[in-house]
Scaffold this motif. Structure first.
Motif, PDB file in Angstrom:
ATOM      1  N   ILE A   1       0.841  -1.205   0.000  1.00  0.00           N
ATOM      2  CA  ILE A   1       0.000   0.000   0.000  1.00  0.00           C
ATOM      3  C   ILE A   1       0.877   1.256   0.000  1.00  0.00           C
ATOM      4  N   LEU A   2       2.075   1.176   0.592  1.00  0.00           N
ATOM      5  CA  LEU A   2       2.952   2.347   0.679  1.00  0.00           C
ATOM      6  C   LEU A   2       3.569   2.716  -0.665  1.00  0.00           C
ATOM      7  N   GLN A   3       3.543   1.803  -1.643  1.00  0.00           N
ATOM      8  CA  GLN A   3       4.004   2.077  -3.001  1.00  0.00           C
ATOM      9  C   GLN A   3       5.442   2.601  -3.051  1.00  0.00           C
ATOM     10  N   GLY A   4       6.335   1.853  -2.434  1.00  0.00           N
ATOM     11  CA  GLY A   4       7.744   2.209  -2.511  1.00  0.00           C
ATOM     12  C   GLY A   4       8.264   3.007  -1.335  1.00  0.00           C
ATOM     13  N   ALA A   5       7.380   3.557  -0.513  1.00  0.00           N
ATOM     14  CA  ALA A   5       7.823   4.276   0.683  1.00  0.00           C
ATOM     15  C   ALA A   5       8.396   3.271   1.682  1.00  0.00           C
ATOM     16  N   PRO A   6       9.329   3.693   2.532  1.00  0.00           N
ATOM     17  CA  PRO A   6       9.937   2.744   3.486  1.00  0.00           C
ATOM     18  C   PRO A   6       8.920   2.146   4.435  1.00  0.00           C
ATOM     19  N   ALA A   7       9.104   0.862   4.743  1.00  0.00           N
ATOM     20  CA  ALA A   7       8.160   0.145   5.617  1.00  0.00           C
ATOM     21  C   ALA A   7       8.114   0.737   7.019  1.00  0.00           C
ATOM     22  N   ARG A   8       9.181   1.438   7.414  1.00  0.00           N
ATOM     23  CA  ARG A   8       9.216   2.023   8.763  1.00  0.00           C
ATOM     24  C   ARG A   8       8.116   3.072   8.953  1.00  0.00           C
ATOM     25  N   LEU A   9       7.563   3.581   7.849  1.00  0.00           N
ATOM     26  CA  LEU A   9       6.448   4.533   7.969  1.00  0.00           C
ATOM     27  C   LEU A   9       5.271   3.916   8.715  1.00  0.00           C
ATOM     28  N   LEU A  10       5.104   2.598   8.558  1.00  0.00           N
ATOM     29  CA  LEU A  10       3.979   1.924   9.209  1.00  0.00           C
ATOM     30  C   LEU A  10       4.043   2.050  10.721  1.00  0.00           C
ATOM     31  N   THR A  11       5.248   2.005  11.263  1.00  0.00           N
ATOM     32  CA  THR A  11       5.415   1.975  12.719  1.00  0.00           C
ATOM     33  C   THR A  11       6.032   3.259  13.257  1.00  0.00           C
ATOM     34  N   ALA A  12       5.969   4.336  12.472  1.00  0.00           N
ATOM     35  CA  ALA A  12       6.489   5.619  12.961  1.00  0.00           C
ATOM     36  C   ALA A  12       5.722   6.026  14.209  1.00  0.00           C
TER      37      ALA A  12
END
Length: 588
Positions: free
Chosen positions: A312-323
């Motif tokens: 779903i983030l479309q290339g954004a870093p996975a760490r955005l999920l748990t910011a």
């Protein structure tokens, strides 16, 4: 990001709450240690020739007290679990939603809204489940360690038979990893397709009916449901099969223990109290083994959830999920109120300049090319042209709803780096071609959470020419207008969207073909009131209607993604053949 790193990041968000929850459930799982020891003491004290050292009444009192203490602990444990667990889910959904809202409209989500709902619901729930079960596994492991220590001192051989099934459980879970992830991923994808199809059907009912495509749509929906049924069945069978292996492995070990205990008791090597302790602990140890297997299953499934959420983030870093972001769960915890603060005088719009603005749709390569535009404060600029000329693409790219390929946008000479986050109230307000209305009251559709203070709401309603319409609605502003505003006429829906925009008291108003469903008289009233009541408002209007064109200070005539001509009405009528045909109604 690996599944383990993902889980540790979620745990770290509210580490104190996680530790408190783990401590509480560890206490809960350790509590059965004491009733077992009490039972052992009671049976060990029984003799054929004498009375028990501990009376029956004392035993009942101790066991009842232990049960009450464990029940109270479980009640507290549920409170700590809920307070931690649902914060994890809320954090994931909050971060996902924030990312989606910051993306340009054309690439906000890589799937249909129905599929996105499946990600927000199922994949977040799966992540919650795995982290929540880690608390149970930790507590049960502590119990197993203490129980193992006690039981080894009694009989090491018997203890090995109790814990041997754990090894088999771990092996079974590891062998099933690849297939389990494959089935879970397929079932999630099939569910997403079904929810996406439901969303598409409800959103295009009229088009389906006009095309007479009801049977084809229903057949496709049945096919998707059949695929979902098959994939869900495989996923369920795999999960239940693993549970069966876990449970039956434990039961097999239990049988061996009972047989061995009976043999030892006949030989006099095993006391009745020892047997009672083994049988009592056996229930909890087997529960630990079974739940440990379940945790391994959930952990593997969390890997599938992570990959889907990352998509779903479309290339954004996975760490955005748990910011780590604040959730604002309480009314007065510092959350921003839904209120548009006025701009400082130095930030108010004096001139908006656009140079070389370009956007091409990836699928077709069409779009807009190197457009230049200047809007001065208080001006009324109309963008017109035939269908497909790029009018809507222009305003959506300007506002950041489409990601520009090139070009500069300057607000009072200052470069706008991120149009999507810059062009929001109080700087700008926008109304799309198709008004987005919700099944709520008319007032909430206009305010959308904005605090209703002073006369801004009534002023916006008056400017949008809705006063008379309110008198005809059964509950006025409190009338529920239904999904997509179905209880309103097309003109009422467009004017509701206009009132929503006007109530925000913005510097720049962008209308995308707002008046297409309005009669000439109503449209004339709307523009007249807008000029009278908001004389210094700057307007960028997409329209081919003569009423809007006649009001314009400046007109941009577009064709094939470029500005073919521009100027005042009289100038274009005299110099541009395409505009003359549009004015006469030969093009629309």
């Amino acid at each position: 990001m690996s599944s383990f790193q993902y889980m540790m990041r979620l745990i770290g968000y509210r580490k104190g709450r996680y530790i408190a929850n783990a401590l509480m459930w560890t206490i809960i799982y350790l509590m059965p240690i004491f009733p077992g020891l009490i039972m052992k003491m009671f049976f060990d004290s029984l003799e054929l020739s004498g009375a028990a050292a501990i009376g029956t009444g004392t035993i009942i009192a101790l066991l009842l007290g232990a049960a009450i203490a464990r029940s109270a602990s479980i009640w507290i444990g549920f409170i700590t679990d809920v307070n931690f667990r649902f914060r994890m889910g809320m954090l994931l959904r909050r971060n996902l939603l924030e990312h989606v809202l910051k993306e340009p409209g054309a690439k906000a989500i890589p799937c249909s809204p129905g599929e996105a709902i499946s990600h927000f619901r199922d994949d977040v729930d799966q992540s919650e489940e795995a982290v929540s079960w880690s608390v149970d596994v930790f507590g049960m492991t502590c119990f197993a360690a203490v129980a193992c220590f006690i039981l080894v001192r009694i009989d090491a051989q018997m203890t090995m038979l109790v814990f041997l099934p754990l090894v088999l459980v771990v092996i079974a879970a590891q062998l099933a990893t690849t297939r389990l992830q494959k089935y879970r991923s397929a079932s999630r994808e099939a569910t997403s397709q079904v929810t996406g199809a439901i969303s598409d059907m409800f959103g295009n009912v009229q088009a389906i009916q006009v095309a007479g495509a009801e049977k084809r749509v229903v057949d496709r929906f049945r096919s998707l449901n059949d695929t979902r049924r098959k994939t869900m069945l495989k996923d369920k069978l795999m999960t239940e099969g693993l549970d069966s292996i876990f449970s039956n492995t434990v039961n097999l070990g239990t049988g061996f223990i009972l047989l061995l205990a009976g043999s030892k008791m006949r030989g006099g090597d095993f006391a009745v109290g020892d047997f009672a302790l083994f049988v009592y602990y056996l229930t909890f140890v087997t529960q630990f083994i079974s739940n440990f297997g379940k945790f391994l299953t959930y952990f593997k499934q969390m890997g599938v959830a992570l990959s889907r959420l990352t998509w779903i983030l479309q290339g954004a870093p996975a760490r955005l999920l748990t910011a780590f972001k604040p959730l604002h769960l309480r009314k007065h915890d510092g959350a921003a109120t839904a209120k548009t603060e006025p701009l400082a005088s130095s930030e108010r719009l004096q001139q908006l300049t656009v140079e070389g603005l370009t956007y091409r749709y990836p699928e077709t390569g069409r779009g807009i090319e190197h457009l230049d535009l200047k809007l001065k404060r208080g001006s009324f600029t109309v963008v017109t042209g035939p269908i497909g000329s790029g009018k809507t693409t222009l305003v959506r790219t300007l506002l950041g709803l489409l990601p520009k390929n090139s070009g500069d946008i300057r607000w009072n000479g200052q470069l706008v780096e991120d149009p999507g986050s810059f062009f929001i109230p109080p700087r700008s307000a926008y109304t799309a071609q198709v008004p987005r209305l919700y099944s709520d009251t008319l007032q909430e559709n206009i305010l959308l959470g904005l605090a209703s203070e002073g006369d801004e709401l009534q002023r916006a309603i008056h400017t949008a020419v809705m006063t008379e319409d309110l008198a005809g609605l059964p509950l006025g502003l409190q009338t529920v207008i239904g999904p997509r505003g179905v209880k309103l006429s097309g003109g009422q829906a467009q004017r509701t969207a206009a009132a929503r925009m006007l109530v925000r008291e913005a510097e720049l108003y962008v209308f995308d073909d707002l008046s297409s469903a309005l009669d000439v008289e109503t449209e004339q009233k709307l523009w007249t009131r807008l000029f009278q009541e908001r004389g210094d408002a700057t307007c960028l209007v997409v329209s081919h209607r003569k009423t809007a064109l006649a009001q314009a200070d400046h007109i941009l005539m577009m064709k094939d993604g470029r500005i073919e001509a521009e100027g005042k009405l009289e100038q274009l009528l005299a110099s541009n053949e395409s505009f003359r045909r549009l004015w006469k109604g030969d093009e629309n």
